[in-house]
Design a protein around this motif. Structure first.
Motif, mmCIF file in Angstrom:
data_model
loop_
_atom_site.group_PDB
_atom_site.id
_atom_site.type_symbol
_atom_site.label_atom_id
_atom_site.label_comp_id
_atom_site.label_asym_id
_atom_site.label_seq_id
_atom_site.Cartn_x
_atom_site.Cartn_y
_atom_site.Cartn_z
ATOM 1 N N PRO A 5 0.841 -1.206 0.000
ATOM 2 C CA PRO A 5 0.000 0.000 0.000
ATOM 3 C C PRO A 5 0.873 1.252 0.000
ATOM 4 N N GLY A 6 0.343 2.320 -0.572
ATOM 5 C CA GLY A 6 1.122 3.556 -0.639
ATOM 6 C C GLY A 6 0.353 4.687 -1.279
ATOM 7 N N VAL A 7 1.056 5.785 -1.489
ATOM 8 C CA VAL A 7 0.482 6.998 -2.074
ATOM 9 C C VAL A 7 1.360 7.409 -3.252
ATOM 10 N N TYR A 50 -1.829 15.378 -9.460
ATOM 11 C CA TYR A 50 -2.765 14.374 -8.948
ATOM 12 C C TYR A 50 -2.094 13.567 -7.848
ATOM 13 N N VAL A 51 -2.860 13.297 -6.794
ATOM 14 C CA VAL A 51 -2.407 12.465 -5.675
ATOM 15 C C VAL A 51 -3.436 11.368 -5.463
ATOM 16 N N GLY A 52 -2.976 10.150 -5.273
ATOM 17 C CA GLY A 52 -3.892 9.039 -5.022
ATOM 18 C C GLY A 52 -3.277 8.035 -4.073
ATOM 19 N N LYS A 53 -4.098 7.170 -3.520
ATOM 20 C CA LYS A 53 -3.623 6.103 -2.631
ATOM 21 C C LYS A 53 -4.083 4.765 -3.195
ATOM 22 N N ALA A 54 -3.439 3.712 -2.781
ATOM 23 C CA ALA A 54 -3.784 2.389 -3.305
ATOM 24 C C ALA A 54 -3.388 1.315 -2.309
ATOM 25 N N LYS A 55 -4.187 0.234 -2.274
ATOM 26 C CA LYS A 55 -3.805 -0.936 -1.469
ATOM 27 C C LYS A 55 -2.620 -1.642 -2.095
ATOM 28 N N LEU A 109 0.146 -0.579 -5.009
ATOM 29 C CA LEU A 109 0.620 0.463 -5.922
ATOM 30 C C LEU A 109 0.784 -0.073 -7.341
ATOM 31 N N ARG A 110 1.282 -1.300 -7.474
ATOM 32 C CA ARG A 110 1.501 -1.858 -8.811
ATOM 33 C C ARG A 110 0.190 -1.982 -9.570
ATOM 34 N N GLN A 111 -0.824 -2.526 -8.913
ATOM 35 C CA GLN A 111 -2.102 -2.735 -9.592
ATOM 36 C C GLN A 111 -2.731 -1.405 -9.992
ATOM 37 N N ARG A 112 -2.655 -0.393 -9.097
ATOM 38 C CA ARG A 112 -3.287 0.887 -9.405
ATOM 39 C C ARG A 112 -2.536 1.653 -10.500
ATOM 40 N N LEU A 113 -1.222 1.740 -10.402
ATOM 41 C CA LEU A 113 -0.470 2.561 -11.356
ATOM 42 C C LEU A 113 -0.484 1.967 -12.763
ATOM 43 N N THR A 114 -0.429 0.648 -12.876
ATOM 44 C CA THR A 114 -0.459 0.054 -14.217
ATOM 45 C C THR A 114 -1.790 0.319 -14.913
ATOM 46 N N SER A 115 -2.860 0.552 -14.136
ATOM 47 C CA SER A 115 -4.166 0.814 -14.757
ATOM 48 C C SER A 115 -4.181 2.147 -15.499
ATOM 49 N N TYR A 116 -3.302 3.091 -15.104
ATOM 50 C CA TYR A 116 -3.264 4.385 -15.783
ATOM 51 C C TYR A 116 -2.639 4.298 -17.171
ATOM 52 N N PHE A 117 -1.830 3.262 -17.400
ATOM 53 C CA PHE A 117 -1.111 3.160 -18.667
ATOM 54 C C PHE A 117 -1.685 2.045 -19.539
ATOM 55 N N GLU A 177 5.632 9.316 -9.208
ATOM 56 C CA GLU A 177 6.460 8.824 -8.113
ATOM 57 C C GLU A 177 5.554 8.285 -7.024
ATOM 58 N N TRP A 178 6.074 7.463 -6.134
ATOM 59 C CA TRP A 178 5.234 6.855 -5.108
ATOM 60 C C TRP A 178 6.006 6.732 -3.799
ATOM 61 N N THR A 179 5.221 6.576 -2.720
ATOM 62 C CA THR A 179 5.777 6.384 -1.383
ATOM 63 C C THR A 179 5.062 5.201 -0.746
ATOM 64 N N VAL A 180 5.814 4.232 -0.284
ATOM 65 C CA VAL A 180 5.248 3.049 0.368
ATOM 66 C C VAL A 180 5.000 3.369 1.840
ATOM 67 N N VAL A 181 3.845 2.943 2.364
ATOM 68 C CA VAL A 181 3.507 3.152 3.774
ATOM 69 C C VAL A 181 3.181 1.803 4.413
ATOM 70 N N GLY A 182 3.019 1.830 5.740
ATOM 71 C CA GLY A 182 2.857 0.586 6.472
ATOM 72 C C GLY A 182 1.460 0.018 6.486
ATOM 73 N N SER A 183 0.439 0.867 6.282
ATOM 74 C CA SER A 183 -0.934 0.378 6.369
ATOM 75 C C SER A 183 -1.840 1.269 5.530
ATOM 76 N N GLU A 184 -3.083 0.813 5.357
ATOM 77 C CA GLU A 184 -4.045 1.615 4.595
ATOM 78 C C GLU A 184 -4.421 2.889 5.346
ATOM 79 N N LEU A 185 -4.430 2.848 6.695
ATOM 80 C CA LEU A 185 -4.713 4.054 7.473
ATOM 81 C C LEU A 185 -3.635 5.102 7.257
ATOM 82 N N GLU A 186 -2.358 4.671 7.221
ATOM 83 C CA GLU A 186 -1.277 5.615 6.951
ATOM 84 C C GLU A 186 -1.400 6.184 5.536
#
Length: 651
Positions: free
Chosen positions: A18-20, A32-37, A39-47, A68-77
């Motif tokens: 998960p990350g932003v 644009y800023v987005g979050k995802a459970k 990151l790979r699945q979400r970002l590949t959908s844009y292309f 660019e992306w930032t990995v976080v520890g949980s969906e709440l973060e």
């Protein structure tokens, strides 16, 4: 537009955590800023295949130059970081539910000696009782109506202090909308009791006060005191008016926000009822464009995140219940987050039956009507703005539509207090957060062309400097980092020539197109032409240029008037070396007036926080140096004079 393939990251490089993520345009601006459970699945959908993307998503991906992306520890973060970045960067392609103001509340400052009724926004203050939230119009009307029944003080501290010193109340005291404690018409204890009654009425005890007034009115009629009976009758009518406006819709222990959403493939309309004490205290609504193929649960999650994100430092402002049409996907994380913001347990649920479900149905009808009205208005608005930008592109021979336009104007009175303004229009709409003001001094202030050259030089010198900053630092500190497609200056060929010369000296004359709009015949002047371009009088492009030019003029003249008014009020304290505005304010607050300060000794002046013996001696010497001219035939010294009117403010 950039080709998404040019910056598409390799699938194997994108983590599955998960990350932003952030998309940036060619100038490094976060769009644009987005979050995802994942990151790979979400970002590949844009292309993926462009045909599968929504129009706005397609526009965003093609406007971006990097991701660019930032990995976080949980969906709440991820939820918390996404909101933080949206608030910081204000990306143009993100859903924007929030308006430019916080909830307005009716507040009573019970911690003051004489409590004050006022409208408050933002952070809560200790010792103040709050009622609301209300809509801006309703809260003013409610306050004005109740002050005739409960004439509690509503003036500022400065007005109250001046009334105490002069022995005369303000206008509200004369029209019986204030009990005038400033001049002793009511004791401190009685005024506080009046404020308590005001709070009790707003807290839901309206019927008790109405019954009391009805009994008093009946007694007045029995005593043939018809004048007093008529006054009581008017008070009862005023109370009922406020009471009916806040009619009970749910049980009186209910504090909740109800949300309803109506959406289609491209847009969504949101409506919310703020219910406090069982009464609808306010209603708000937004219509937003979708960027991604967002489901309703995802939309609800974005909505709650942005609506309540500004409440991090106002614990207790959030209601106990948040009622939504469908549960968001990350309901558990959102509930935890909302409870943390509130400082107590918050409940997130969907109303299924009873009064709350019926009220939610009514609210949904509001959302349906809001989306229908928005579409009927926006159809013409988008067409008009698109036509205006297209006409400007063709008339000015621009390579692409001028999506960002900046307009500059100079304002002064016979060469004094020279200032300039910069207003920004993006996609045909003003962007007031990026307006800028300039003060012009020295040789640059000698005429309009010199001033225009100075302003353009300063604006684009900052652009060149900020362009070299690292992306993270530019995001935090940037004020001028993004260049316009078109610069509009107020004036004709001389002003255009001065602007182009400034750009040429900076080496960017080929990057930015400059035109001038002359007021006399509304002619558009180009740098390379001896004759102006004449746009048709009914041209939407000309209308857009006129609106931008007029907005720049309004902004410039407002700043000029502020600067001129400030320069017209002088004080001897301004002439004391080392005495800045903060210490001047502290001295006046301590002594009450310049006259009393003038009578103080050096030792008494040093009692003021921040004023040492040397500074106190300088203040004393300056004031008494002026005093020594009295009786010598010199002009009587004015400690503070408004040179516009000749009024002596303190003598």
């Amino acid at each position: 537009m950039a080709d998404p393939a040019s910056y598409r990251p390799k699938t194997g490089e994108i983590p599955t955590d998960p990350g932003v993520y952030r998309f940036r345009d060619p100038h490094g601006r976060v769009i644009y800023v987005g979050k995802a459970k994942s990151l790979r699945q979400r970002l590949t959908s844009y292309f993926a295949n462009p045909a599968t993307l929504l129009p706005k998503t397609y526009a965003m991906v093609n406007a971006a130059a990097s991701v660019e992306w930032t990995v976080v520890g949980s969906e709440l973060e991820a939820l918390q970081l996404e909101y933080t970045w949206i608030k910081e960067f204000k990306p143009r392609y993100n859903l924007a539910f929030r308006d430019d103001k916080t909830y307005p509340y009716l507040a009573v400052t019970m911690s003051e000696k004489y409590p004050r009724v006022q409208v408050m926004r933002g952070e809560r203050r200790k010792g103040t009782r709050y009622f609301g939230p209300y809509t801006a119009g309703a809260i003013r009307e409610t306050m004005d109506t109740l002050l005739r029944v409960f004439p509690v003080r509503s003036c500022s501290a400065g007005v109250f202090r001046r009334a105490e010193q002069s022995g005369r109340p303000c206008l509200l005291g004369y029209i019986d909308k204030c009990s005038a404690p400033c001049v002793g018409r009511i004791s401190e204890e009685d005024h506080r009791a009046l404020a308590e009654d005001f709070c009790d009425f707003m807290g839901g005890e309206a019927k008790r006060f109405i019954v009391q007034l009805e009994r008093k009115m009946a007694d007045a009629v029995a005593d043939l005191d018809y004048e007093n009976a008529a006054r009581l009758r008017d008070d009862i009518i005023a109370m009922r008016k406020v009471f009916e406006r806040n009619a009970v819709v749910l049980s009186e222990d209910t504090d909740a926000d109800l949300f309803a959403i109506e959406e289609d493939e491209l847009e969504a309309a949101v409506q919310v009822f703020h219910v406090r004490g069982g009464r609808i205290r306010g209603q708000r609504g937004w219509v937003v464009e979708k960027v991604e193929d967002t489901t309703t649960p995802e939309l609800v999650g974005h909505l709650l995140q942005q609506v309540y994100g500004d409440h991090e430092e106002t614990n207790g402002r959030l209601p106990r219940e948040v009622l939504v049409p469908v549960m968001p996907d990350d309901a558990a994380e959102l509930t935890t987050w909302l409870s943390g913001l509130r400082g107590a347990r918050a409940t997130l649920r969907v109303p299924q039956r009873g009064d709350k479900a019926a009220l939610a149905k009514t609210l949904h009808e509001n959302a349906v009507q809001a989306l229908r009205l928005h579409k009927s208005r926006r159809a013409g608005d988008i067409t008009t703005r698109s036509l205006a930008l297209q006409e400007l592109q063709e008339a000015l021979e621009l390579p692409e539509p001028p999506l960002r336009i900046e307009s500059f104007d100079i304002s002064h009175v016979q060469g004094t207090n020279v200032v300039a303004s910069m207003v920004v229009v993006e996609d045909g709409l003003t962007k007031k957060s990026e307006y800028r003001k300039f003060s012009i001094t020295g040789d640059a202030a000698r005429d309009d062309t010199s001033a225009m050259h100075d302003v353009l030089t300063r604006r684009f010198r900052n652009y060149l400097a900020e362009r070299e900053l690292p992306a993270a630092e530019r995001d935090r500190n940037s004020k001028f980092a993004y260049p316009p497609n078109l610069v509009v200056v107020d004036g004709g060929q001389p002003q255009v020539t001065a602007a182009v010369r400034a750009l040429a000296e900076l080496g960017i004359a080929q990057e930015v197109r400059v035109v001038g709009l002359a007021k006399r015949l509304e002619e558009v002047w180009l740098p390379e032409g001896d004759f102006p371009v004449i746009l048709p009088r009914a041209s939407q492009g000309l209308y857009l240029l006129q609106r931008i030019r007029d907005e720049a003029h309004r902004f410039a003249i407002t700043f000029h008037r502020q600067k001129r008014a400030k320069s017209m009020t002088a004080s001897l304290l301004d002439e004391v070396p080392g005495l800045g505005p903060a210490r001047q304010k502290a001295l006046l607050a301590h002594f009450g007036s310049l006259k009393k300060l003038r009578a103080a000794s050096v030792t008494e002046i040093t009692d003021v926080t921040g004023v040492g013996p040397a500074l106190a001696a300088a203040v004393h010497a300056r004031l008494h140096g002026a005093a020594s001219t009295e009786g010598t035939g010199a002009e009587h010294p004015a400690l503070a004079v408004n040179y516009a009117t000749g009024e002596i403010l303190e003598a």
